[in-house]
Design an enzyme around this catalytic site. Structure first.
Site, PDB file in Angstrom:
ATOM      1  CG  HIS A 186      -6.010  53.476  38.776  1.00 22.00           C
ATOM      2  ND1 HIS A 186      -6.756  53.855  39.871  1.00 22.00           N
ATOM      3  CD2 HIS A 186      -5.091  52.595  39.236  1.00 22.00           C
ATOM      4  CE1 HIS A 186      -6.283  53.229  40.948  1.00 22.00           C
ATOM      5  NE2 HIS A 186      -5.281  52.456  40.585  1.00 22.00           N
ATOM      6  CD  GLU A 187      -2.804  50.243  37.215  1.00 21.40           C
ATOM      7  OE1 GLU A 187      -1.662  50.340  37.708  1.00 21.40           O
ATOM      8  OE2 GLU A 187      -3.785  49.819  37.859  1.00 21.40           O
ATOM      9  CG  HIS A 190      -0.492  53.323  40.516  1.00 19.15           C
ATOM     10  ND1 HIS A 190      -0.355  53.594  41.855  1.00 19.15           N
ATOM     11  CD2 HIS A 190      -1.692  52.683  40.381  1.00 19.15           C
ATOM     12  CE1 HIS A 190      -1.424  53.135  42.504  1.00 19.15           C
ATOM     13  NE2 HIS A 190      -2.247  52.583  41.635  1.00 19.15           N
TER      14      HIS A 190
HETATM   15 ZN    ZN Z   1      -4.050  51.550  42.072  1.00 23.70          ZN
END
Ligand code: ZN
Length: 429
Positions: A186-187, A190
């Protein structure tokens, strides 16, 4: 590009200018105070202790909306801070459709005789090896460790100082394999966005991410569309088995895949699965809207919270600590923030579907451990533009359609119908 630069710079400037400095000071003071009070209230499960601060915060946010100006609803002014251009009129019907379909899908899943074995994930997994595996996946995703880091923190986050200095964090638990894995992916998503922003535009709006919703779409794309997909695990599961032979050599890929896609209603948003997560968001959106528009008193929040939990998820938290007090957001005045999480899921599914159309070998590549074609695609179609386009313009430009929940619902329905052997339901399309 210069027109977009002007528009976005003007937007930042005029928003900032509309708030009197005395108000900004008052808000900042209340934010730092309220965060501490909230932390104590959550720890001691005492909503009454937080109530006066929360009431002041809501009053401040309503004043902020008046300063900023809005049409239709004061909530629009707050929403616009995080997701420029988004409105209640747009979100309400969108979330309504989504909620009806998700609740229905959830009901079917709960009745399914197929249920994952959670025990697979709670065996003992060496944390150093977990981190090693996460680094491997991030590297394969094209996350550039020359320009970025992966570290540990209590709450995973991404921070960027410049496209050449991006830091993502994750957390790792010996007896919770999915936690580190999916936080890292997830990160990492980003992080790819931050690394993919145009360095030449650094310091101007054209070197920045469009919105929180678009940012979240980049993390959800990798976490869910890729990281919880069959092709991904076709390639990575044998590698994970090699790393953890004692724990996984006798676990079939099929069972592992089901376990990482477990759907089960829970109290805590940040621990929720891909499906029920969005029900947590809708509950917050509706409650925030009612509070900001003055239909719901702050003191009645716990009751409203629990009623919606029962309606949407079928469970009621036994304490406010696991209910209305669980999120830090309201204590720092972030009203209008939550919807961006679900918007991120919707955008992610739209982008992923478009990537599949434009890259016919996409899933075959993923199944062969080739993640770079997708990384290059999002670099080219999303990241490199910074704030050149608004989120509405970008999604239209990339996918040819306006924001719609259809691809997300289709992605979930297809996956969970197979996994949980659900009866085919013609209205879920
Ligand atoms: Zn997030």
């Amino acid at each position: 590009a210069s027109r977009a630069l002007l528009r976005e710079t003007w937007r930042d400037y005029s928003r900032a200018k509309k708030l009197p400095s005395a108000f900004v000071n008052e808000l900042e003071r209340e934010c730092s105070l309220a965060q501490q009070v909230w932390a104590t209230a959550r720890k001691t499960n005492d909503f009454q202790f937080f109530l006066p601060n929360l009431e002041r915060m809501v009053a401040l946010k309503r004043r902020e909306a008046e300063y900023l100006g809005y049409t239709d609803s004061p909530y629009n002014a707050l929403l616009d801070t995080y997701e420029p251009g988004s409105t209640v009129a747009q979100l309400r019907p969108l979330f309504q459709t989504l909620r009806t379909e998700l609740v229905r899908l959830l009901d079917l899943i709960r009745q399914s005789p197929v249920q994952p074995q959670i025990s697979i994930m709670t065996q003992s997994y060496d944390t150093t090896k977990q981190m090693e595996f996460c680094r491997l996946v991030l590297k394969d995703m094209g996350y550039d460790f020359q320009r970025g880091r992966l570290d540990l923190s209590a709450h995973p986050f991404t921070t960027s100082f410049h496209p050449t200095d991006v830091r993502v964090t994750t957390r790792v638990f010996e007896r919770d394999l999915p936690s580190c894995l999916f936080s890292s992916i997830h990160e990492g998503g980003h992080g790819l966005y931050e690394q993919g922003l145009p360095a030449a535009q650094y310091g101007t709006p054209l070197g920045e991410a469009i919105s929180l919703g678009i940012h979240e779409s980049q993390s959800r794309l990798w976490e869910n569309s890729v990281g919880r997909s069959r092709p991904f695990w076709h390639y990575y599961y044998p590698k994970l088995q090699n790393l953890f032979p004692d724990q996984l050599s006798s676990v079939r890929e099929e069972d592992f895949y089901l376990a990482i896609n477990r759907v089960s209603p829970s109290f805590i948003r940040v621990e929720a699965d891909e499906l029920t997560y969005n029900l947590h968001i809708m509950l917050r959106f509706e409650i925030e809207l009612d509070v900001i528009e003055g239909r719901l008193a702050v003191e009645d929040l716990p009751e409203a919270w629990n009623a919606k939990m029962k309606d949407y998820l079928g469970i009621v938290p036994t304490s406010d600590a696991d209910g209305v007090l669980q999120d830090v957001h309201w204590s720092f005045g972030a009203f209008g923030y939550f919807p961006t999480y679900t918007l991120g899921n919707l955008y992610a599914a739209m982008f992923y579907r478009q990537a599949r159309t434009e890259l016919p070998d996409l899933e075959a590549n993923i199944a062969g451990g080739q993640l770079l074609p997708l990384k290059n695609w999002v670099n080219e179609r999303v990241h490199r533009w910074g704030r050149q386009y608004t989120s509405a313009e970008l999604i239209q430009r990339v996918t040819g359609t306006a924001l719609t929940p259809a691809p997300f619902l289709e992605q979930l329905t297809e996956k969970f119908s197979n996994l949980y052997q659900l009866p085919t339901s013609p209205s879920l399309t």
